[in-house]
Write a protein that holds these residues in place. Structure first.
Motif, PDB file in Angstrom:
ATOM      1  N   LEU A  56      -9.831   7.246 -65.406  1.00 29.24           N
ATOM      2  CA  LEU A  56      -9.568   7.647 -64.019  1.00 29.24           C
ATOM      3  C   LEU A  56      -9.288   9.147 -63.985  1.00 29.24           C
ATOM      4  CD1 LEU A  56      -9.153   6.372 -61.124  1.00 29.24           C
ATOM      5  CD2 LEU A  56      -6.699   6.566 -61.582  1.00 29.24           C
ATOM      6  N   GLU A  57     -10.047   9.864 -63.165  1.00 29.10           N
ATOM      7  CA  GLU A  57      -9.838  11.311 -63.022  1.00 29.10           C
ATOM      8  C   GLU A  57      -9.201  11.578 -61.665  1.00 29.10           C
ATOM      9  OE1 GLU A  57     -13.409  13.607 -63.664  1.00 29.10           O
ATOM     10  OE2 GLU A  57     -12.277  15.461 -63.835  1.00 29.10           O
ATOM     11  N   LEU A  58      -8.067  12.270 -61.702  1.00 28.65           N
ATOM     12  CA  LEU A  58      -7.347  12.575 -60.464  1.00 28.65           C
ATOM     13  C   LEU A  58      -7.893  13.861 -59.839  1.00 28.65           C
ATOM     14  CD1 LEU A  58      -3.681  11.902 -61.727  1.00 28.65           C
ATOM     15  CD2 LEU A  58      -5.454  10.259 -61.028  1.00 28.65           C
ATOM     16  N   ASP A  59      -7.513  14.114 -58.587  1.00 22.26           N
ATOM     17  CA  ASP A  59      -7.943  15.342 -57.892  1.00 22.26           C
ATOM     18  C   ASP A  59      -7.595  16.584 -58.696  1.00 22.26           C
ATOM     19  OD1 ASP A  59      -8.964  14.007 -55.777  1.00 22.26           O
ATOM     20  OD2 ASP A  59      -7.182  14.230 -54.508  1.00 22.26           O
ATOM     21  N   SER A  60      -6.452  16.520 -59.393  1.00 20.29           N
ATOM     22  CA  SER A  60      -5.984  17.671 -60.169  1.00 20.29           C
ATOM     23  C   SER A  60      -6.837  17.907 -61.414  1.00 20.29           C
ATOM     24  CB  SER A  60      -4.548  17.395 -60.626  1.00 20.29           C
ATOM     25  OG  SER A  60      -4.544  16.229 -61.455  1.00 20.29           O
ATOM     26  N   ASN A  68      -4.763  -0.401 -68.839  1.00 22.34           N
ATOM     27  CA  ASN A  68      -3.453  -0.832 -68.344  1.00 22.34           C
ATOM     28  C   ASN A  68      -2.570   0.344 -67.922  1.00 22.34           C
ATOM     29  OD1 ASN A  68      -4.340  -3.386 -68.665  1.00 22.34           O
ATOM     30  ND2 ASN A  68      -3.069  -3.902 -70.433  1.00 22.34           N
ATOM     31  N   ALA A  69      -2.798   1.516 -68.535  1.00 18.89           N
ATOM     32  CA  ALA A  69      -2.084   2.726 -68.081  1.00 18.89           C
ATOM     33  C   ALA A  69      -2.587   3.105 -66.685  1.00 18.89           C
ATOM     34  CB  ALA A  69      -2.301   3.868 -69.067  1.00 18.89           C
ATOM     35  N   ILE A  70      -3.874   2.938 -66.457  1.00 23.77           N
ATOM     36  CA  ILE A  70      -4.440   3.250 -65.130  1.00 23.77           C
ATOM     37  C   ILE A  70      -3.870   2.280 -64.089  1.00 23.77           C
ATOM     38  CG2 ILE A  70      -6.565   3.410 -63.756  1.00 23.77           C
ATOM     39  CD1 ILE A  70      -8.056   4.074 -66.422  1.00 23.77           C
ATOM     40  N   LEU A  71      -3.811   0.999 -64.451  1.00 21.27           N
ATOM     41  CA  LEU A  71      -3.229   0.018 -63.521  1.00 21.27           C
ATOM     42  C   LEU A  71      -1.799   0.421 -63.168  1.00 21.27           C
ATOM     43  CD1 LEU A  71      -4.316  -3.507 -64.923  1.00 21.27           C
ATOM     44  CD2 LEU A  71      -5.297  -2.271 -62.982  1.00 21.27           C
ATOM     45  N   TYR A  73      -0.392   3.399 -63.320  1.00 18.77           N
ATOM     46  CA  TYR A  73      -0.383   4.615 -62.485  1.00 18.77           C
ATOM     47  C   TYR A  73      -0.625   4.246 -61.015  1.00 18.77           C
ATOM     48  CZ  TYR A  73      -1.995   8.771 -60.136  1.00 18.77           C
ATOM     49  OH  TYR A  73      -2.155   9.764 -59.201  1.00 18.77           O
ATOM     50  N   LEU A  74      -1.635   3.406 -60.785  1.00 18.89           N
ATOM     51  CA  LEU A  74      -2.022   3.085 -59.400  1.00 18.89           C
ATOM     52  C   LEU A  74      -1.030   2.151 -58.706  1.00 18.89           C
ATOM     53  CD1 LEU A  74      -5.843   2.480 -60.006  1.00 18.89           C
ATOM     54  CD2 LEU A  74      -4.832   4.407 -58.750  1.00 18.89           C
TER      55      LEU A  74
END
Ligand SMILES: N[C@@H](CCC(=O)N[C@@H](CS)C(=O)NCC(=O)O)C(=O)O
Length: 200
Positions: A56-60, A68-71, A73-74
């Motif tokens: 997952l790439e954020l706007d920043s 599971n880290a992405i889950l 975060y969201l």
């Protein structure tokens, strides 16, 4: 806008699409061809040195790897991750367990059957199936007492375990002897905002 590096073949990627759909988030979806090695190009390795999806790439420009880290975060601050520290720890407990016990065996069996042309006559497939069955039995016992992995609440612990469990048949593993898991799969598919793995 969030950007998801994704593959339709991957249960780990599907977990993220499912949560994003349930959160109603807009995002850009970039599909990489796993079988053609598109996760191992210098451009992608610069974003995730591990060379794996999902990412997952954020706007920043910050990139978050590991499904599971992405889950996590969201889901923070939403109904899919509890505020209560004990419940939060239980969610994380199942998410770590998914990665170290269930996923390597179940995704391993699926990968051997689906992408390497093996069958359940193959020793490597059988070994993964046997280990996956032990993990599934633990889930079965748990889900015969609780509707969801953490009490009576649908959380990212369910999403992460659902990713591969609901496609166990692709690894020639039947869920026929796991009635509580089957009921749980139906409960998840009935959740608001649910999207199936094959949905565009
Ligand atoms: N623990 C990682 C596993 C990621 C993983 O194994 N991704 C696979 C697809 S499911 C992949 O990108 N494989 C491509 C490769 O190894 O080149 C996660 O949960 O995100």
């Amino acid at each position: 806008m969030l950007r998801l590096y994704d593959s339709p073949l991957s249960g780990n990627c599907y977990k993220i699409r499912l949560l994003l759909a349930q959160l109603g988030h807009q995002y850009e979806r970039l599909e990489l061809d796993l079988l053609a090695g598109e996760t191992r190009t210098p451009a992608f390795l610069a974003k995730n040195p591990h060379g794996r999806l999902p990412l997952l790439e954020l706007d920043s420009g910050v990139c978050i790897a590991e499904s599971n880290a992405i889950l996590y975060y969201l889901a923070q601050g939403t109904q899919y991750f509890p505020d209560d520290p004990v419940a939060a720890a239980q969610v994380l407990r199942w998410m770590f367990w998914e990665q170290n016990t269930l996923e390597p065996q179940l995704a391993g069996a699926i990968s051997l059957v689906k992408f390497h042309g093996k069958t359940n006559r193959d020793e490597m497939v059988q070994e993964r199936q046997e280990r996956a069955e032990k993990a599934l039995m633990l889930m079965e016992v748990h889900l015969s007492m609780w509707p969801y992995m953490v009490g009576d609440r649908y959380t990212i612990a369910d999403i992460c375990l659902y990713g591969y469990t609901h496609i166990a048949h692709q690894g020639e593993l039947s869920l026929a002897s796991y009635p509580a898991i089957q009921d749980w799969i139906e409960r998840i598919a009935a959740q608001p905002g649910y999207r199936s793995m094959g949905a565009d």
